[in-house]
Enzyme design. Structure first.
Site, PDB file in Angstrom:
ATOM      1  N   HIS A  24       0.830  -1.209   0.000  1.00 26.26           N
ATOM      2  CA  HIS A  24       0.000   0.000   0.000  1.00 26.26           C
ATOM      3  C   HIS A  24       0.864   1.260   0.000  1.00 26.26           C
ATOM      4  CE1 HIS A  24      -3.702   2.318   0.977  1.00 26.26           C
ATOM      5  NE2 HIS A  24      -2.831   3.122   1.575  1.00 26.26           N
ATOM      6  N   GLU A  25       1.795   1.324   0.927  1.00 22.48           N
ATOM      7  CA  GLU A  25       2.636   2.519   1.030  1.00 22.48           C
ATOM      8  C   GLU A  25       3.600   2.645  -0.151  1.00 22.48           C
ATOM      9  OE1 GLU A  25       1.916   4.801   3.042  1.00 22.48           O
ATOM     10  OE2 GLU A  25       0.478   3.595   4.165  1.00 22.48           O
ATOM     11  N   HIS A  28       1.955   4.650  -2.882  1.00 28.87           N
ATOM     12  CA  HIS A  28       2.095   6.107  -2.683  1.00 28.87           C
ATOM     13  C   HIS A  28       3.521   6.553  -3.018  1.00 28.87           C
ATOM     14  CE1 HIS A  28      -1.822   6.257  -0.927  1.00 28.87           C
ATOM     15  NE2 HIS A  28      -1.496   5.655   0.197  1.00 28.87           N
TER      16      HIS A  28
END
Length: 358
Positions: A24-25, A28
């Site tokens: 997920h990170e 980003h």
């Protein structure tokens, strides 16, 4: 959690949480870098820092509370200097998040949840390519027992063969189900062969409220058929779409009251991960895939502190033609974070009560 929470169980849980957060990170992070935004910190976990590594311009950290993570972008939020004063990055700085176009910033925010959906596709693809696609056979052999149904209390076990139903021979699974389906809430006699020994079992099928069929709670034997990498990718994508649709429908039913709203906290998730790991690699990887879908979709909800709320504020900015007050936005996200932490504590408390009630 089985007979005890072992070291293997702990590793399985840590790996699952770590993979979900990391992917997920990383979504980003990579989109920020591609859009020329400076990443100040890439963190796994919240709270006090355990270890850290300073790269060329980014600090990579592992923090104490392993229930999330963050990718701190330059110019996204107000910074605090050594004197405790808030500093807002200059809007003229080319590497500031706030200096990028709205669509660029939205792509960075959306990349996290999207990467979770991509992870689900990849995990399902691995399961299908390596372990195969579960295909029910038509043999008259019980593959699994559904908990709480009559077959369980009658002592039927996986591997048992259903020889006949009410005196009618059942050489195939189709014969078994057809003869049970037409006898809802009526006492029937099954001749069951267990390890070469046959015995007669009297059982009463319950009535399926949807179909009206009689059900005793048995499922057929399953074989796994391996597929090509291309087919596995297709099935992985289809499975991700199906689970996403199911999740959205279920959430919609919770809001309308059609389905009881039940929230599972970290304790419940840990228990489910442990159980999936105990049942085999294919179930473990598939369950992580399902969790990844849930994390990705729920993060898109417009709740302050989640990615969805950032997207909403960016949409408002696009409509207004100017950004919202960063201090107000930060305060709203702070309130959202506090709310989510309180909610997590509440559901964790409920999970613990359920655990000790068993």
């Amino acid at each position: 959690m089985g007979e005890g929470f072992s070291l293997v169980s702990a590793i399985a849980v840590i790996f699952a949480f770590g993979l979900l957060i990391l992917v997920h990170e990383f979504g980003h992070f990579i989109l920020a870098r591609l859009n020329g935004i400076k990443v100040l910190e890439f963190a796994l976990g919240f709270g006090p820092r355990l270890i850290g590594y300073k790269g060329k311009e980014t600090i990579y950290t592992l923090r104490l509370i392993p229930l999330g993570g963050f990718c701190k972008l330059y110019g996204m939020d107000a910074e605090i200097d050594e004197n405790g004063n808030q500093i807002i990055a200059s809007s003229t700085d080319p590497r500031s998040f706030s200096n990028k176009k709205v669509w660029q910033r939205m792509s960075v925010i959306a990349a996290g949840p999207i990467m979770n959906l991509v992870l689900a596709v990849v995990l399902f693809m691995i399961v299908y390519a390596y372990f195969g696609i579960a295909t029910p056979t038509d043999r008259n052999v019980v593959g699994s027992i559904i908990e709480g149904y009559p077959a369980q209390s009658a002592g039927i076990e996986p591997g048992d063969r259903i020889i006949s139903v009410n005196g009618i021979e059942t050489p195939t699974w189709t014969d078994v189900t057809q003869n049970i389906h037409k006898m809802p809430e009526q006492e029937i006699v099954l001749v069951v062969e267990h390890q070469g020994t046959q015995r007669a079992i009297t059982i009463t099928p319950i009535k399926d409220p949807t179909t009206g069929n009689g059900m005793v709670g048995i499922s057929p034997e399953v074989v796994y058929e391996k597929t090509s990498l291309l087919e596995s990718a297709r099935y992985g994508f289809q499975q991700t779409v199906s689970f996403t649709r199911l999740l959205l429908v279920t959430i919609g039913q919770m809001f309308t009251g059609e389905t009881k709203a039940e929230l599972g906290g970290p304790v419940a998730i840990v228990q489910a991960i442990d159980e999936s790991a105990e049942s085999g690699w294919e179930n473990y990887l598939a369950f992580i895939g399902i969790l990844s879908i849930q994390l990705g979709i729920l993060n898109l909800f417009p709740i302050p502190a989640l990615d969805g709320s950032h997207l909403v504020f960016l949409l408002i900015e696009a409509v207004r033609g100017k950004p919202m007050n960063p201090e107000k936005v930060s305060f709203i996200h702070f309130l959202g974070f506090v709310f989510l932490m309180c909610l997590m504590v509440a559901v964790t408390y409920q999970d613990i009560l359920k655990l000790f009630a068993k």
